[in-house]
Write a protein that holds these residues in place. Structure first.
Motif, PDB file in Angstrom:
ATOM      1  N   ALA A  76       0.839  -1.192   0.000  1.00 24.05           N
ATOM      2  CA  ALA A  76       0.000   0.000   0.000  1.00 24.05           C
ATOM      3  C   ALA A  76       0.879   1.249   0.000  1.00 24.05           C
ATOM      4  CB  ALA A  76      -0.892   0.008   1.240  1.00 24.05           C
ATOM      5  N   VAL A  77       0.331   2.357  -0.466  1.00 22.63           N
ATOM      6  CA  VAL A  77       1.027   3.626  -0.340  1.00 22.63           C
ATOM      7  C   VAL A  77       1.144   3.911   1.149  1.00 22.63           C
ATOM      8  CG1 VAL A  77       0.837   6.106  -0.758  1.00 22.63           C
ATOM      9  CG2 VAL A  77       0.270   4.486  -2.570  1.00 22.63           C
ATOM     10  N   GLY A  78       2.338   4.271   1.586  1.00 22.77           N
ATOM     11  CA  GLY A  78       2.617   4.502   3.003  1.00 22.77           C
ATOM     12  C   GLY A  78       3.722   3.556   3.456  1.00 22.77           C
ATOM     13  N   TRP A  79       3.826   3.368   4.756  1.00 22.73           N
ATOM     14  CA  TRP A  79       4.887   2.533   5.316  1.00 22.73           C
ATOM     15  C   TRP A  79       4.552   1.062   5.181  1.00 22.73           C
ATOM     16  CZ3 TRP A  79       9.480   4.454   6.221  1.00 22.73           C
ATOM     17  CH2 TRP A  79       9.590   5.824   6.437  1.00 22.73           C
ATOM     18  N   ASN A  80       5.526   0.280   4.689  1.00 24.47           N
ATOM     19  CA  ASN A  80       5.378  -1.163   4.502  1.00 24.47           C
ATOM     20  C   ASN A  80       6.635  -1.859   4.986  1.00 24.47           C
ATOM     21  OD1 ASN A  80       2.965  -1.819   2.363  1.00 24.47           O
ATOM     22  ND2 ASN A  80       3.806   0.226   2.051  1.00 24.47           N
ATOM     23  N   SER A  81       6.491  -3.109   5.344  1.00 21.70           N
ATOM     24  CA  SER A  81       7.630  -3.954   5.672  1.00 21.70           C
ATOM     25  C   SER A  81       7.809  -4.913   4.499  1.00 21.70           C
ATOM     26  CB  SER A  81       7.358  -4.721   6.971  1.00 21.70           C
ATOM     27  OG  SER A  81       8.489  -5.466   7.331  1.00 21.70           O
ATOM     28  N   LEU A  82       8.930  -4.776   3.778  1.00 24.72           N
ATOM     29  CA  LEU A  82       9.172  -5.561   2.571  1.00 24.72           C
ATOM     30  C   LEU A  82      10.453  -6.376   2.700  1.00 24.72           C
ATOM     31  CD1 LEU A  82       8.425  -2.816  -0.115  1.00 24.72           C
ATOM     32  CD2 LEU A  82       6.859  -4.542   0.781  1.00 24.72           C
ATOM     33  N   ARG A  98      12.044  -5.053   5.727  1.00 23.38           N
ATOM     34  CA  ARG A  98      12.656  -3.744   5.976  1.00 23.38           C
ATOM     35  C   ARG A  98      11.557  -2.707   5.813  1.00 23.38           C
ATOM     36  NH1 ARG A  98      17.453  -1.113   2.193  1.00 23.38           N
ATOM     37  NH2 ARG A  98      17.206   0.985   3.012  1.00 23.38           N
ATOM     38  N   LYS A  99      11.473  -1.763   6.735  1.00 19.67           N
ATOM     39  CA  LYS A  99      10.469  -0.705   6.646  1.00 19.67           C
ATOM     40  C   LYS A  99      10.872   0.294   5.565  1.00 19.67           C
ATOM     41  CE  LYS A  99       7.325  -0.850  10.031  1.00 19.67           C
ATOM     42  NZ  LYS A  99       5.909  -0.877   9.801  1.00 19.67           N
ATOM     43  N   VAL A 100       9.973   0.518   4.609  1.00 18.86           N
ATOM     44  CA  VAL A 100      10.200   1.487   3.548  1.00 18.86           C
ATOM     45  C   VAL A 100       8.926   2.294   3.339  1.00 18.86           C
ATOM     46  CG1 VAL A 100      11.925   0.073   2.346  1.00 18.86           C
ATOM     47  CG2 VAL A 100       9.526  -0.097   1.683  1.00 18.86           C
ATOM     48  N   LEU A 101       9.077   3.481   2.802  1.00 23.30           N
ATOM     49  CA  LEU A 101       7.939   4.332   2.478  1.00 23.30           C
ATOM     50  C   LEU A 101       7.611   4.144   1.003  1.00 23.30           C
ATOM     51  CD1 LEU A 101       5.914   6.560   3.209  1.00 23.30           C
ATOM     52  CD2 LEU A 101       7.704   8.220   2.620  1.00 23.30           C
ATOM     53  N   VAL A 102       6.430   3.630   0.710  1.00 26.33           N
ATOM     54  CA  VAL A 102       5.979   3.442  -0.667  1.00 26.33           C
ATOM     55  C   VAL A 102       5.180   4.676  -1.070  1.00 26.33           C
ATOM     56  CG1 VAL A 102       4.541   2.046  -2.205  1.00 26.33           C
ATOM     57  CG2 VAL A 102       5.953   0.930  -0.470  1.00 26.33           C
ATOM     58  N   THR A 103       5.586   5.312  -2.171  1.00 24.67           N
ATOM     59  CA  THR A 103       4.925   6.533  -2.623  1.00 24.67           C
ATOM     60  C   THR A 103       4.094   6.323  -3.880  1.00 24.67           C
ATOM     61  OG1 THR A 103       6.898   7.192  -3.860  1.00 24.67           O
ATOM     62  CG2 THR A 103       6.665   8.051  -1.603  1.00 24.67           C
ATOM     63  N   GLU A 104       4.279   5.181  -4.537  1.00 17.06           N
ATOM     64  CA  GLU A 104       3.540   4.910  -5.774  1.00 17.06           C
ATOM     65  C   GLU A 104       3.416   3.408  -5.959  1.00 17.06           C
ATOM     66  OE1 GLU A 104       4.620   5.361 -10.434  1.00 17.06           O
ATOM     67  OE2 GLU A 104       4.978   7.144  -9.209  1.00 17.06           O
TER      68      GLU A 104
END
Length: 116
Positions: A76-82, A98-104
């Motif tokens: 989802a757009v927002g913070w994800n653990s990938l 790893r926590k990353v910020l998804v913007t698109e």
């Protein structure tokens, strides 16, 4: 129509030796001292290979980058653990990711833009 592009902002890239099989666009993890390898399944990745050839890879370890994802559920757009999926893409993984910020998110192409 998309009017904003994030890719390349804050980009931090390092050149590493690469194991056989690492390809441009793939999520990679550390496979040894200064050595990038395909990120194993359920393992936090260190970055995304922008280029790979002749046993070396340019690995983006910071900033906004586009990567492929796998799995039935899109991040989802927002913070994800990938985490890596073992085949060069990233996948949702709350336990090992790893926590990353998804913007698109592009569900048709199965790609995301994320901030590392």
């Amino acid at each position: 129509m998309k009017k904003i592009g994030y890719e390349g902002i804050g980009q931090v890239t390092v050149t590493m030796e690469a194991t056989d099989g690492v390809q441009a666009g793939w999520a990679v993890s550390m496979a040894g001292n200064g050595l990038a390898g395909t990120c194993p399944s359920k393992t936090a990745f260190c970055g995304v290979a922008l280029h790979a050839r002749d046993g070396q890879a340019a690995v983006q370890v910071g900033g906004f980058v586009r990567a492929g994802y796998s799995g039935d559920t899109a991040p989802a757009v927002g913070w994800n653990s990938l985490a890596g999926d073992g085949a060069g893409k990233v996948t949702l993984d709350a336990g090992n990711g790893r926590k990353v910020l998804v913007t698109e998110v592009d569900e048709a192409a199965k790609t995301i833009v994320m901030y590392l």
